[in-house]
Write a protein that holds these residues in place. Sequence first.
Motif, PDB file in Angstrom:
ATOM      1  N   ILE A 137       0.855  -1.182   0.000  1.00 44.21           N
ATOM      2  CA  ILE A 137       0.000   0.000   0.000  1.00 44.21           C
ATOM      3  C   ILE A 137       0.894   1.236   0.000  1.00 44.21           C
ATOM      4  CG2 ILE A 137      -1.895  -1.164   1.194  1.00 44.21           C
ATOM      5  CD1 ILE A 137      -1.093   0.330   3.755  1.00 44.21           C
ATOM      6  N   PRO A 138       0.436   2.358  -0.556  1.00 43.98           N
ATOM      7  CA  PRO A 138       1.250   3.574  -0.541  1.00 43.98           C
ATOM      8  C   PRO A 138       1.454   4.072   0.890  1.00 43.98           C
ATOM      9  CG  PRO A 138      -0.573   3.756  -2.096  1.00 43.98           C
ATOM     10  CD  PRO A 138      -0.844   2.557  -1.250  1.00 43.98           C
ATOM     11  N   LEU A 139       2.690   4.372   1.234  1.00 43.74           N
ATOM     12  CA  LEU A 139       3.035   4.820   2.582  1.00 43.74           C
ATOM     13  C   LEU A 139       3.689   6.196   2.531  1.00 43.74           C
ATOM     14  CD1 LEU A 139       4.550   1.476   3.913  1.00 43.74           C
ATOM     15  CD2 LEU A 139       2.273   2.383   4.428  1.00 43.74           C
ATOM     16  N   ALA A 140       3.469   6.961   3.593  1.00 46.29           N
ATOM     17  CA  ALA A 140       4.093   8.276   3.739  1.00 46.29           C
ATOM     18  C   ALA A 140       4.973   8.264   4.988  1.00 46.29           C
ATOM     19  CB  ALA A 140       3.027   9.366   3.850  1.00 46.29           C
ATOM     20  N   ILE A 141       5.944   9.153   5.007  1.00 46.12           N
ATOM     21  CA  ILE A 141       6.823   9.292   6.166  1.00 46.12           C
ATOM     22  C   ILE A 141       6.595  10.659   6.794  1.00 46.12           C
ATOM     23  CG2 ILE A 141       9.206   9.356   6.983  1.00 46.12           C
ATOM     24  CD1 ILE A 141       9.951   7.491   4.684  1.00 46.12           C
ATOM     25  N   HIS A 142       6.256  10.646   8.080  1.00 47.01           N
ATOM     26  CA  HIS A 142       6.034  11.877   8.844  1.00 47.01           C
ATOM     27  C   HIS A 142       6.973  11.869  10.052  1.00 47.01           C
ATOM     28  CE1 HIS A 142       1.803  12.952   7.291  1.00 47.01           C
ATOM     29  NE2 HIS A 142       2.159  11.853   6.643  1.00 47.01           N
ATOM     30  N   GLY A 143       7.407  13.041  10.483  1.00 45.36           N
ATOM     31  CA  GLY A 143       8.173  13.075  11.722  1.00 45.36           C
ATOM     32  C   GLY A 143       9.098  14.247  11.823  1.00 45.36           C
ATOM     33  N   VAL A 144      10.067  14.084  12.709  1.00 39.42           N
ATOM     34  CA  VAL A 144      11.000  15.165  12.997  1.00 39.42           C
ATOM     35  C   VAL A 144      12.409  14.584  13.137  1.00 39.42           C
ATOM     36  CG1 VAL A 144      10.614  14.983  15.495  1.00 39.42           C
ATOM     37  CG2 VAL A 144      11.472  17.116  14.533  1.00 39.42           C
ATOM     38  N   VAL A 145      13.394  15.355  12.664  1.00 39.25           N
ATOM     39  CA  VAL A 145      14.804  14.999  12.840  1.00 39.25           C
ATOM     40  C   VAL A 145      15.455  16.122  13.643  1.00 39.25           C
ATOM     41  CG1 VAL A 145      16.982  14.432  11.712  1.00 39.25           C
ATOM     42  CG2 VAL A 145      14.821  13.818  10.610  1.00 39.25           C
ATOM     43  N   ALA A 146      15.995  15.782  14.817  1.00 40.67           N
ATOM     44  CA  ALA A 146      16.659  16.766  15.674  1.00 40.67           C
ATOM     45  C   ALA A 146      18.165  16.673  15.468  1.00 40.67           C
ATOM     46  CB  ALA A 146      16.305  16.518  17.136  1.00 40.67           C
ATOM     47  N   MET A 147      18.782  17.801  15.152  1.00 39.38           N
ATOM     48  CA  MET A 147      20.229  17.842  14.904  1.00 39.38           C
ATOM     49  C   MET A 147      20.968  18.251  16.181  1.00 39.38           C
ATOM     50  SD  MET A 147      19.540  17.370  11.667  1.00 39.38           S
ATOM     51  CE  MET A 147      18.385  17.855  10.368  1.00 39.38           C
ATOM     52  N   LYS A 148      22.243  17.915  16.224  1.00 43.04           N
ATOM     53  CA  LYS A 148      23.055  18.256  17.400  1.00 43.04           C
ATOM     54  C   LYS A 148      23.160  19.763  17.618  1.00 43.04           C
ATOM     55  CE  LYS A 148      26.801  16.000  16.375  1.00 43.04           C
ATOM     56  NZ  LYS A 148      28.191  15.466  16.516  1.00 43.04           N
ATOM     57  N   ASP A 149      23.106  20.544  16.533  1.00 43.12           N
ATOM     58  CA  ASP A 149      23.268  21.997  16.660  1.00 43.12           C
ATOM     59  C   ASP A 149      21.980  22.707  17.042  1.00 43.12           C
ATOM     60  OD1 ASP A 149      21.798  21.832  14.353  1.00 43.12           O
ATOM     61  OD2 ASP A 149      23.345  22.645  13.023  1.00 43.12           O
ATOM     62  N   GLY A 150      20.920  21.928  17.333  1.00 44.71           N
ATOM     63  CA  GLY A 150      19.657  22.525  17.771  1.00 44.71           C
ATOM     64  C   GLY A 150      18.625  22.687  16.675  1.00 44.71           C
TER      65      GLY A 150
END
Length: 465
Positions: A137-150
């Motif tokens: 089935i078609p899938l989507a990606i949702h979310g957040v990526v937190a970097m070391k520099d803030g």
Amino acid sequence: MERDNIWSSYSDDQLQELERISADYRSCLDAGKTERECVRLIVEMAEKKGYRDIRELISSGAAIKSGDKIYAVCMDKSVALFNIGDRPLEEGMNILGAHVDSPRIDVKQNPLYETEELAYLDTHYYGGIKKYQWVTIPLAIHGVVAMKDGRKAEICIGEKDDEPVFAVTDLLIHLASKQMEKKAGLVIEGEKLDVLIGSRPAGQEEGVTEKEKELVKKNILQLLEERYGMKEEDFVSAELEVVPAGRARELGFDRSMIMAYGQDDRVCAFTSLFAMLDVERVEKTACCILVDKEEIGSVGATGMHSRFFENMVAELMALMGEESNLRVRRALQNSKMLSSDVSAAYDPMYADVFEKRSSAFFARGPVFNKFTGSRGKSGSNDANAEYIAALRDALDADKVAYQFAELGKVDAGGGGTIAYIMANYGMEVIDSGVAVLCMHAPWEITSKADVYEAYRGYKAFLKNM
């Protein structure tokens, strides 16, 4: 006791309101496919209705009074709204509770790999799912990526028509003779739910040589850095959720139903929110608490087991000049709550697991469960008869349609909610919610009439209890 199908009872004005609520609900489902997205949307809607952030009030030391509207957020994944009533908070609140997390597939912390010139994300499923439902089935990606520099990169890809989607592959039927002999729970195993994300190798124009390995993975990393400024190690501090791609849709020739991802339990969360935002002055403080992690036991800092809600009530008491541990405990004990989570709608295709007299049906209004749990009521909250009688009176006063049911046959299985957690404070709690077909599937089905009656029922509870 049978309840009548409520569609035929609506006036033209009610049907118009029903369709408006349904449209608003579908829009919320489209905008909120993760806990973070739900909380962000809820805060935006609350602020438009005059709600203020409790952190600002605490910082300024401002006193609060009857009529004030306040919200509190926990780690961007849980939220509580308060409409301060005329009566002292110590006398209790009328609380609507639901959860905004839903079954899904989560991306692991070291997920990206290439094999045979195909790139994948390694995953770990979240909550109770039938794994075979998530393939092809078609899938989507949702979310957040937190970097070391803030820095923080918000990711949402796969929802727009011009965006790519992703997929979990399945074995072709021509070679699946052994697979078809497996039990349903083993047809697709958890480690085979990895998401296919690319197949094109980085070319010489990107400065690589033909001898270099994992060129498909290299190309994916280049795309991620260009678009989101992230490197491979940033997956470690990312929260990426894989969900069905696509928007909520009307179902049926008559458009009487809604098919969408995440209706467990966002159908209860958003109708509770709509009711909360539409209620103005209240005698008893109204509250709406929408939490995370219910699907995995309500654990962690953002689940119902945390002290977030209790702490926010204590903060409210302090801002009222009534700082007292004993008063906080009295406020919680004297409260009444609807623990709103979905219930199983009677499905004629699988009638053998339902006890028809005690089942929930479409278009009969919200469902109340005196108890949930499994088999011998294990893990349940069992609501008091006196509380149920008072609740019936409050709903009948506004002519709300409702029904009482259990979750399938006694020995067939069962399910749990956040009700027993809040009942630990000594407050009156009952399970309630909306009947759903295909619960925990990638696409779930509800009745528009039940969505509308849930909204009306939650409003009646806040006003009349």
